[in-house]
Scaffold this motif. Structure first.
Motif, PDB file in Angstrom:
ATOM      1  N   CYS A  74      16.276   5.323 -11.208  1.00 45.57           N
ATOM      2  CA  CYS A  74      15.792   6.701 -11.160  1.00 45.57           C
ATOM      3  C   CYS A  74      14.272   6.740 -11.027  1.00 45.57           C
ATOM      4  N   GLU A  75      13.622   5.676 -11.481  1.00 41.25           N
ATOM      5  CA  GLU A  75      12.168   5.626 -11.467  1.00 41.25           C
ATOM      6  C   GLU A  75      11.624   5.052 -10.164  1.00 41.25           C
ATOM      7  N   TYR A  76      12.382   4.197  -9.497  1.00 47.02           N
ATOM      8  CA  TYR A  76      11.894   3.438  -8.345  1.00 47.02           C
ATOM      9  C   TYR A  76      11.595   4.325  -7.128  1.00 47.02           C
ATOM     10  N   ILE A  77      10.467   4.028  -6.467  1.00 49.87           N
ATOM     11  CA  ILE A  77      10.098   4.654  -5.194  1.00 49.87           C
ATOM     12  C   ILE A  77       9.686   3.543  -4.240  1.00 49.87           C
ATOM     13  N   SER A  78      10.190   3.559  -3.014  1.00 43.29           N
ATOM     14  CA  SER A  78       9.820   2.539  -2.037  1.00 43.29           C
ATOM     15  C   SER A  78       8.333   2.662  -1.697  1.00 43.29           C
ATOM     16  N   PRO A  79       7.585   1.563  -1.706  1.00 39.63           N
ATOM     17  CA  PRO A  79       6.152   1.614  -1.396  1.00 39.63           C
ATOM     18  C   PRO A  79       5.870   2.174  -0.009  1.00 39.63           C
ATOM     19  N   ILE A  80       6.685   1.807   0.957  1.00 37.68           N
ATOM     20  CA  ILE A  80       6.558   2.294   2.332  1.00 37.68           C
ATOM     21  C   ILE A  80       7.895   2.037   3.018  1.00 37.68           C
ATOM     22  N   LYS A  81       8.274   2.898   3.926  1.00 36.98           N
ATOM     23  CA  LYS A  81       9.489   2.672   4.700  1.00 36.98           C
ATOM     24  C   LYS A  81       9.085   2.477   6.153  1.00 36.98           C
ATOM     25  N   GLY A  82       9.161   1.231   6.589  1.00 38.33           N
ATOM     26  CA  GLY A  82       8.777   0.890   7.945  1.00 38.33           C
ATOM     27  C   GLY A  82       9.588  -0.281   8.451  1.00 38.33           C
ATOM     28  N   ARG A  83       9.244  -0.755   9.624  1.00 34.43           N
ATOM     29  CA  ARG A  83       9.966  -1.870  10.226  1.00 34.43           C
ATOM     30  C   ARG A  83       9.671  -3.151   9.455  1.00 34.43           C
ATOM     31  N   PHE A  84      10.731  -3.864   9.121  1.00 36.97           N
ATOM     32  CA  PHE A  84      10.600  -5.120   8.397  1.00 36.97           C
ATOM     33  C   PHE A  84      10.080  -6.194   9.356  1.00 36.97           C
ATOM     34  N   LEU A  85       8.924  -6.783   9.025  1.00 38.09           N
ATOM     35  CA  LEU A  85       8.280  -7.729   9.927  1.00 38.09           C
ATOM     36  C   LEU A  85       8.534  -9.189   9.595  1.00 38.09           C
ATOM     37  N   SER A  86       8.410  -9.541   8.319  1.00 36.44           N
ATOM     38  CA  SER A  86       8.426 -10.954   7.973  1.00 36.44           C
ATOM     39  C   SER A  86       9.019 -11.162   6.587  1.00 36.44           C
ATOM     40  N   PRO A  87       9.901 -12.172   6.432  1.00 31.02           N
ATOM     41  CA  PRO A  87      10.559 -12.406   5.149  1.00 31.02           C
ATOM     42  C   PRO A  87       9.730 -13.269   4.205  1.00 31.02           C
ATOM     43  N   TYR A  88      10.231 -13.402   3.015  1.00 30.31           N
ATOM     44  CA  TYR A  88       9.683 -14.325   2.022  1.00 30.31           C
ATOM     45  C   TYR A  88      10.126 -15.744   2.367  1.00 30.31           C
ATOM     46  N   GLY A  89       9.255 -16.716   2.144  1.00 25.95           N
ATOM     47  CA  GLY A  89       9.659 -18.099   2.343  1.00 25.95           C
ATOM     48  C   GLY A  89       8.619 -18.928   3.055  1.00 25.95           C
TER      49      GLY A  89
END
Length: 284
Positions: A74-89
């Protein structure tokens, strides 16, 4: 009842008691004292607080205690909604410690959860970066901002703007570099946030045997879980240069493909530091 199930219920009770003990005003803003005494963040960090570094070696531990970190959907808000560019790793010789999300310069970047701003400054490859510590002990990192809106030690709620999108630091295009850390160690944000719809994947994050899990049931079937072994991208993969005659920060940075700003951050020194022959300088 197994030890892990017992631990789960124990932390559930602690979490409920934490919520009851927090002081909340009419606007649902949590007072600063709840950051100090009544939440999991205080239990793991105690009085350790600095406004200088994204990750601090003093907090590093190769063995994390099994625990449950609660995520308030209920508290969470997405920092930004955009095209996913690069993963973790892995990315070449380095570990990409977060995910990259496309944005335009000047787009509003929002805080993901309630918390307190720990860092708000320009740091090497991060460029303009904000670090927020949250009540469950996680920290979120927002990098490459064109402008920082918040100040260190500000209390902040989910959805409030931490800064404006940009490409400062080591960035080839405008995007948000977003990290999630626990006791300085980075974890895959995809365990917490669905990179397709940017909603939370679970209401809890579990730590067991030094691994992160998004589902408790997955701990019992380790082979099937989407997980990541905790290996800190910078602390465990350290590399040093022994200073010889004629060395300068400039020549060392060029030889090791690292910026002078990063060298200063890694070694907690200024750009005017006098280098002594025979001493070690961390370059990775």
């Amino acid at each position: 009842m197994s030890k892990k199930i017992l631990a789960y219920f124990t932390f559930s009770l602690l979490f409920i008691s934490q919520l009851l003990s927090q002081q909340i005003d009419s606007d649902n803003v949590i007072y600063e004292d709840s950051l100090q005494l009544t939440n999991h963040a205080y239990l793991i960090y105690e009085n350790f607080w600095d406004n200088e570094f994204v990750k601090n070696k003093a907090l590093y531990s190769s063995d994390l205690s099994d625990t449950v970190l609660y995520l308030n959907k209920c508290e969470y808000i997405s920092p930004i909604k955009g095209r996913f560019l690069s993963p973790y790793g892995p990315r070449g010789r380095r570990n990409h410690a977060g995910i990259d999300i496309k944005l335009n310069k000047g787009d509003s970047v929002k805080c993901a959860f309630n918390g307190k701003v720990r860092v708000a400054k320009s740091i090497g490859g991060y460029g303009n970066v904000v670090v927020v510590r949250h009540y469950n002990g996680l920290e979120t990192v927002y990098a490459h901002l064109s402008k920082i809106i918040v100040k260190p030690n500000d209390l902040i709620n989910a959805g409030e703007i931490v800064g404006l999108g940009g490409r400062t630091g080591r960035a080839t295009t405008e995007h948000l570099h977003f990290e999630i850390r626990y006791l300085t160690k980075s974890l895959n944000p995809a365990l917490v946030i669905n990179t397709e719809n940017y909603e939370l994947t679970s209401d809890s994050l579990y730590i067991s045997d030094n691994k992160f899990y998004s589902k408790y049931e997955s701990i019992k079937n380790d082979k099937k879980v989407k997980q990541i072994t905790i290996v800190d991208d910078d602390i465990l993969a350290e590399k040093y240069h022994v200073i010889t005659k004629g060395d300068t920060l400039y020549t060392i940075s060029k030889r090791n493909n690292v910026s002078i700003s990063d060298l200063c951050e890694l070694n907690n020194i200024s750009k005017n530091k006098i280098l002594k022959i025979g001493t070690k300088l961390r370059v990775q």
